[in-house]
Design a protein around this motif. Structure first.
Motif, PDB file in Angstrom:
ATOM      1  N   THR A   3       7.310  29.778 -47.389  1.00  0.00           N
ATOM      2  CA  THR A   3       6.780  28.531 -48.052  1.00  0.00           C
ATOM      3  C   THR A   3       6.545  27.234 -47.598  1.00  0.00           C
ATOM      4  O   THR A   3       5.247  26.698 -47.709  1.00  0.00           O
ATOM      5  CB  THR A   3       7.904  28.321 -49.390  1.00  0.00           C
ATOM      6  OG1 THR A   3       8.117  29.553 -50.139  1.00  0.00           O
ATOM      7  CG2 THR A   3       7.653  27.103 -50.164  1.00  0.00           C
ATOM      8  N   VAL A   4       7.225  26.960 -46.658  1.00  0.00           N
ATOM      9  CA  VAL A   4       7.091  25.783 -45.999  1.00  0.00           C
ATOM     10  C   VAL A   4       5.757  25.883 -44.943  1.00  0.00           C
ATOM     11  O   VAL A   4       4.951  25.112 -44.943  1.00  0.00           O
ATOM     12  CB  VAL A   4       8.188  25.495 -44.905  1.00  0.00           C
ATOM     13  CG1 VAL A   4       7.960  24.148 -43.844  1.00  0.00           C
ATOM     14  CG2 VAL A   4       9.524  24.935 -45.634  1.00  0.00           C
ATOM     15  N   THR A   5       5.678  26.966 -44.386  1.00  0.00           N
ATOM     16  CA  THR A   5       4.302  27.283 -43.591  1.00  0.00           C
ATOM     17  C   THR A   5       3.219  26.991 -44.430  1.00  0.00           C
ATOM     18  O   THR A   5       2.090  26.414 -44.251  1.00  0.00           O
ATOM     19  CB  THR A   5       4.472  28.609 -42.954  1.00  0.00           C
ATOM     20  OG1 THR A   5       5.299  28.675 -41.945  1.00  0.00           O
ATOM     21  CG2 THR A   5       3.214  28.877 -42.336  1.00  0.00           C
ATOM     22  N   GLN A   6       3.170  27.580 -45.578  1.00  0.00           N
ATOM     23  CA  GLN A   6       1.995  27.865 -46.541  1.00  0.00           C
ATOM     24  C   GLN A   6       1.649  26.210 -47.095  1.00  0.00           C
ATOM     25  O   GLN A   6       0.586  25.710 -46.967  1.00  0.00           O
ATOM     26  CB  GLN A   6       2.118  28.347 -47.761  1.00  0.00           C
ATOM     27  CG  GLN A   6       2.433  30.176 -47.321  1.00  0.00           C
ATOM     28  CD  GLN A   6       1.045  30.544 -46.853  1.00  0.00           C
ATOM     29  OE1 GLN A   6       0.448  30.261 -45.795  1.00  0.00           O
ATOM     30  NE2 GLN A   6       0.446  31.440 -47.429  1.00  0.00           N
ATOM     31  N   LEU A   7       2.518  25.383 -47.271  1.00  0.00           N
ATOM     32  CA  LEU A   7       2.527  24.092 -47.755  1.00  0.00           C
ATOM     33  C   LEU A   7       1.810  23.294 -46.650  1.00  0.00           C
ATOM     34  O   LEU A   7       0.978  22.660 -46.666  1.00  0.00           O
ATOM     35  CB  LEU A   7       3.888  23.385 -48.192  1.00  0.00           C
ATOM     36  CG  LEU A   7       4.512  23.933 -49.568  1.00  0.00           C
ATOM     37  CD1 LEU A   7       5.737  23.509 -49.843  1.00  0.00           C
ATOM     38  CD2 LEU A   7       3.325  23.772 -50.583  1.00  0.00           C
ATOM     39  N   GLU A   8       2.235  23.437 -45.298  1.00  0.00           N
ATOM     40  CA  GLU A   8       1.793  22.745 -44.500  1.00  0.00           C
ATOM     41  C   GLU A   8       0.441  23.221 -44.047  1.00  0.00           C
ATOM     42  O   GLU A   8      -0.597  22.444 -43.598  1.00  0.00           O
ATOM     43  CB  GLU A   8       2.808  23.099 -43.006  1.00  0.00           C
ATOM     44  CG  GLU A   8       4.054  22.228 -43.120  1.00  0.00           C
ATOM     45  CD  GLU A   8       4.836  22.456 -41.774  1.00  0.00           C
ATOM     46  OE1 GLU A   8       4.781  23.559 -41.148  1.00  0.00           O
ATOM     47  OE2 GLU A   8       5.772  21.628 -41.409  1.00  0.00           O
ATOM     48  N   ARG A   9       0.043  24.494 -44.159  1.00  0.00           N
ATOM     49  CA  ARG A   9      -1.333  24.966 -44.052  1.00  0.00           C
ATOM     50  C   ARG A   9      -2.070  24.284 -44.972  1.00  0.00           C
ATOM     51  O   ARG A   9      -3.278  24.088 -44.742  1.00  0.00           O
ATOM     52  CB  ARG A   9      -1.299  26.399 -44.030  1.00  0.00           C
ATOM     53  CG  ARG A   9      -0.942  27.211 -43.017  1.00  0.00           C
ATOM     54  CD  ARG A   9      -0.790  28.793 -43.388  1.00  0.00           C
ATOM     55  NE  ARG A   9      -2.190  29.184 -43.298  1.00  0.00           N
ATOM     56  CZ  ARG A   9      -2.712  30.058 -43.814  1.00  0.00           C
ATOM     57  NH1 ARG A   9      -1.846  31.282 -44.311  1.00  0.00           N
ATOM     58  NH2 ARG A   9      -4.108  30.612 -43.690  1.00  0.00           N
TER      59      ARG A   9
END
Length: 433
Positions: free
Chosen positions: A340-346
């Motif tokens: 989730t964190v990675t996708q938000l950062e992407r």
């Protein structure tokens, strides 16, 4: 001779490699198993046919929903005991195929077949959702899934959720205190979200998956913001609009039946997404994150409150929970918080804070189960016995899963940082506490 329970105990021991951890009482009145343990009541041999045709969680779920299986004694203890041996084994066809190579296992299966009687598979309970070929998460399929879960009657949800009508994890201070109530804990959660978002009078808030309007009402009333709440549930929207009118907040709150992908009236100062992202789907999560990013003004904040699963060493083996997918949240998918964190950062967000509140959800679910059990007769009258049994099992099993760290829930605070890089966040984190 009444010996079905003893035979079941022996057959399950053969299949599982150890005696079942609960006591068994069969349809012929016989009993077997450890004294004092919770009792798995097999009301009808039809339960065995359900397991034979759908080994694992879905077969058990069908038997439970249909009333062929029940549990006497502490439900949480029984589910915890059964989880490792049966409930979490799922329907891994490769494991079953390998197991059936064992002559002792094949013998046990033949014994179950003889004990089960008629070879014909029982029809699934009517509460079971029609399984899609794959989870596409189109607007149409998402509307259908949301309707299956939420449009079961607001009166039923009032029984479970209480006056707060908040269907997400509460935020507890001293849950053992006699003054600790579910309503106060839910108010504390809504206030926590508002503080993390830094809401101020005159700002615009988008509440994605607004439910019955509780977050929108709290934010408008306590923080002076204007709110747009979106939901795909007609019943939720009607209920929320009525509450907004009763609060005298129609000039500051708009409740829409609208897909979050169709919101076009940004930018917003803040976005809250509380218990909604589980419905998005892994394949569409970046689309979800991109869409919310575009709806925020530079410097705006997103609070994403979402259930997470534990990561697997081999993520390709992850399968959606069969019971949840068929009876509770069709199309719902969990992902690890790191994903989730990675996708938000992407999508461009700067993630500023991640808070796990896993234990809080276990406490919340136990309160919901208590409310349901206390008003069981009315709940059954409103939704039917099958649907009420779905909810009792689902909430109790989830409470155990949160307690045992099989799943978690996290609040992720993210910012759409402007080009200058000034986030607008306080220098010291967690000032909202």
């Amino acid at each position: 001779m009444a010996d079905a329970a003893l035979r079941l105990q022996g057959l399950f021991a053969q299949l599982l490699g150890a005696p079942p951890p609960v006591r068994i009482r069969a349809w012929d009145g016989s009993q077997a198993g450890p004294p004092g343990a919770p009792t798995l009541v097999v009301h009808h041999r039809r339960a065995l046919r359900r397991l034979l045709w759908k080994p694992g969680e879905l077969g058990l779920a069908r038997a439970w929903v249909a009333g062929d299986l029940d549990i006497e004694g502490d439900l949480y203890t029984a589910l915890d005991l059964l989880a490792g041996d049966i409930w979490e084994r799922g329907e891994d066809a490769r494991t079953l195929t390998q197991a059936l190579r064992d002559p002792e296992v094949r013998s046990a299966v033949r014994g179950l077949v003889r004990l089960a009687g008629s070879p014909l598979p029982p029809a699934p309970p009517p509460e079971e959702a029609r399984a899609p070929r794959r989870h596409l998460h189109t607007k149409r399929s998402d509307r259908r899934a949301i309707s299956h879960h939420y449009d079961v009657g607001n009166d039923f949800y009032e029984i479970v959720l209480g006056p707060s009508m908040v269907y997400s994890c509460a935020y507890w201070d001293s849950p053992d205190s006699p003054d600790a109530t579910l309503e106060q804990a839910q108010r504390d959660k809504l206030e926590l979200v508002c503080r993390k978002l830094g809401l101020r009078p005159g700002q615009r808030l988008l509440d994605v998956g607004c439910g019955w309007g509780s977050m929108a009402i709290h934010a408008a009333r306590e923080h002076g913001v204007s709110v747009v709440g979106v939901t795909l549930s007609q019943e939720q929207a009607a209920y929320a609009r009525k509450r907004v009118a009763e609060e005298g907040l129609t000039d500051r709150i708009e409740i829409r039946v609208q897909d979050y992908r169709d919101v076009r009236d940004g930018p917003y100062d803040a976005i809250s997404s509380i218990g909604m992202a589980e419905h998005v789907g892994a394949e569409r999560y970046l689309e979800y994150a991109d869409g919310l990013y575009d709806l925020l003004k530079p410097g705006g904040r997103l609070l994403n409150h979402q259930i997470a699963r534990r990561p697997q060493r081999d993520e390709t083996t992850y399968e959606v929970d069969a019971f949840i997918d068929s009876y509770v949240f069709p199309g719902g998918e969990l992902q690890p918080v790191g994903v989730t964190v990675t996708q938000l950062e992407r999508a461009g967000f700067e993630v500023r804070d991640v808070e796990s509140i896993r234990e809080h959800y276990a406490l919340t679910l136990r309160r919901w189960v208590t409310r349901l059990e206390a008003d069981w007769t009315r709940a059954v009258r409103l939704t039917g016995p099958g649907r009420a049994r779905v909810w009792r099992l689902y909430m109790a099993a989830c409470a155990v899963a949160f307690e045992r760290n099989r799943i978690g829930v996290n609040q992720v605070l993210a910012v759409r940082a402007p080009a200058s890089g000034e986030s607008g966040m306080p220098l010291r984190a967690r000032t909202w506490n």
